[in-house]
Design a protein around this motif. Sequence first.
Motif, mmCIF file in Angstrom:
data_model
loop_
_atom_site.group_PDB
_atom_site.id
_atom_site.type_symbol
_atom_site.label_atom_id
_atom_site.label_comp_id
_atom_site.label_asym_id
_atom_site.label_seq_id
_atom_site.Cartn_x
_atom_site.Cartn_y
_atom_site.Cartn_z
ATOM 1 N N ASP A 230 0.886 -1.157 0.094
ATOM 2 C CA ASP A 230 0.003 0.105 0.070
ATOM 3 C C ASP A 230 0.840 1.387 0.054
ATOM 4 O O ASP A 230 0.307 2.299 -0.088
ATOM 5 N N PRO A 232 2.951 4.161 -1.225
ATOM 6 C CA PRO A 232 3.226 4.956 -2.574
ATOM 7 C C PRO A 232 4.459 5.073 -2.804
ATOM 8 O O PRO A 232 4.794 5.184 -4.123
ATOM 9 N N ARG A 252 -4.603 -3.794 -5.289
ATOM 10 C CA ARG A 252 -4.189 -2.912 -4.257
ATOM 11 C C ARG A 252 -3.113 -1.829 -4.833
ATOM 12 O O ARG A 252 -3.115 -0.859 -4.558
ATOM 13 N N ARG A 256 -3.348 2.289 -6.704
ATOM 14 C CA ARG A 256 -2.390 3.681 -6.298
ATOM 15 C C ARG A 256 -1.675 3.923 -7.583
ATOM 16 O O ARG A 256 -0.590 4.689 -7.440
#
Length: 506
Positions: A230, A232, A252, A256
């Motif tokens: 998760d 970035p 997931r 992003r």
Amino acid sequence: RATAVPPTTDEVRARVRAALDRVGATVPEGTGLAARTPITGDTLFELRADTAADTDAAIGAAAEAFRAWRTTPAPARGELVRTFGELLRAHKADLAVLVTAEAGKIASEALGEVQEMIDICDFAVGLSRQLYGRSIASERPGHRLAETYHPLGVVGVISAFNFPAAVWAWNTAIALVCGDAVVWKPSELTPLISLAASHLLDRAIAATGAPADVHRLVLGDRAAGERVVDDPRVALVSATGSTRMGREVGPRVAARFGRSLLELGGNNAAVVAPSADLRLATAGIVFAAAGTAGQRCTTLRRLIVHEDVADDLVGRLTAAYAGLPIGDPYDDATLVGPLISDRAADTMAAALEQARAEGGEVLVGGTRVPTPGGAYVRPAIVRMPAQTAIVREETFAPVLYVLTYRTFEEAVALHNDVPQGLSSSIFTQDQREAERFLAADGSDCGIANVNIGTSGAEIGGAFGGEKETGGGRESGSDAWRAYMRRATNTINYSDTLTLAQNVSFL
Ligand code: NAD
């Protein structure tokens, strides 16, 4: 056939401690993560798991290190990987001891895993003087059109228990020469080999003056993996493991707009044609199906045999299976070590039960070898009346399903009619048939072989598979491109501005 009685937990622990000492790695004793051995099923050490804050800090430090690493000339980055490769050579036997202790691999396969790490370092060092871009013919006079490759960022490597160190090395050696920093979240089942391998890389980093945080290890379970997924700041998530894991990780990372490289489950098959050399096929099939106790992503799980040779081949295979030495993976005479856990053995038993319910007949194996601890099973061969539901699943244990066919078209249709697409092979002496298997309407897998089993790929080729296997490619060939970002450059060296597609403006 059972071989020597497996060693006790104390004996395994002593071997592990000695190997870790020789490598120079210390074990962060604490709580949160148990380092177990499938040899006895017991805990070797209680380790401190990294917290969420530790993981975040490791990613932050790697992102910072990347800023300096990306402008270090690639051949100088190669020097780090060369030094690491030398340390791997010096500690090959030590790392193999740890692979056996935690993944249960037999000695030769554990050494083979470390050899793969050495080989990919050699490959990556050569690559560090290549990383070629392209020069493209421009439609405009006085212009040059080019493509260049630049370092990507932090690569998050999430790895599985069954190749606890090689898969990381495939990713890391390539990522480092590509100018990336790496954060490694290994399987929670194999923390000790991860500590040792990571420590050797740290030693190489210190010896070559590379940024200390260009590689960081994060020990933890799925939650630690999710943190990496998760974040970035992680440009590429290279995740190896089950299709279940990939189904969670892929969306997931995509949400992003990160990149992912997925290496997931396989359900690999071999077609055995009437012209096959059955002696060669038998040897290839037994290694591919029973080797590593059926715990390779490329393990042979389905045999699609021409009905004319099925009885002959199955007779040879059942005879070979009956003589397989099962037991202590440290014993050189052993060919089949333990499964990773009791749960894996239960899953195998449940799969065999379902296969029977679906009309299958267990021809050999499938039972547990009685030992004080550890899950030792006899590899099984099951004849199936059709490609039923259980045959279409990956059961991560040594179960080989046998199906028969009449026409080549039928064989290919059966072969491709599963959700996974990793590795495949055909045993035949008919060149037309071999080429048809490799053609566009033949095997739909990422790996397609002739007269050799489905497992045991070399690092020089790109490794990976299609469909539910995830589509990623890593290791050799041009797999390095996934670890870099591509820039297209147009350079005008004329004194006029020419627009593309003959557009005129101003
Ligand atoms: P697994 O999926 O249970 O775990 C793999 C890794 O993913 C572990 O590090 C785990 O902690 C992590 N993980 C699990 N769920 C996660 C999530 N939601 N987010 C982030 N991380 C998560 O797999 P395993 O049992 O360790 O390994 C066996 C599987 O791996 C088999 O299916 C095998 O085919 C596959 N495998 C594939 C390849 C390949 O190259 N295609 C290679 C080796 C293993």
